[in-house]
Design a protein around this motif. Sequence first.
Motif: not given
Length: 158
Positions: A34-36, A40-44, A57-64
């Motif tokens: 989570x820290x890593x 890297x600004x990856x919302x998980x 993954x929190x963002x499921x839109x498009x190719x997220x």
Amino acid sequence: MADDAPTPPSGDGRPAAAQVALVVTPVAGPGPLAATCAMAKVAVDVVPSTVGAIAVCRDLTGGAPREAAIAISRLLKGVPVVLLERSGGHVSASRWLDGEQGEDLAAGLVLSGAPEVLEDLLLGTTTPAEVDGAVSSVGLSRFRALRMLAASARANRR
């Protein structure tokens, strides 16, 4: 339950958005992953499992979800990760290494030895918030993320 069929197209011919996307990693605990991801600004949301930390993954839109797999696999240099996506009743699995997609995997084989928490998350019967030890990358400051990584490194040296 799981099969290797491609993601069914939406009404406009594009693949339908994933309903659930997980990145399965061999990282021992959810905190360091989570820290890593926060750095890297990856919302998980990261949950622990017997096979390693699982990033939901929190963002499921498009190719997220693909972008999350790319970022996580780049962060974990030399360590393969698996992206599992469920969409429209179909589950797909792909292997990622150093930001590059590898071969598609038979989702049924990936899930055959999977821990119960992975299956529950993939099916949507459990949310990350319901899993003991879950940690979110969202809202973690850079300073807090660095402290978490330093604490993990110290613990691993002991």
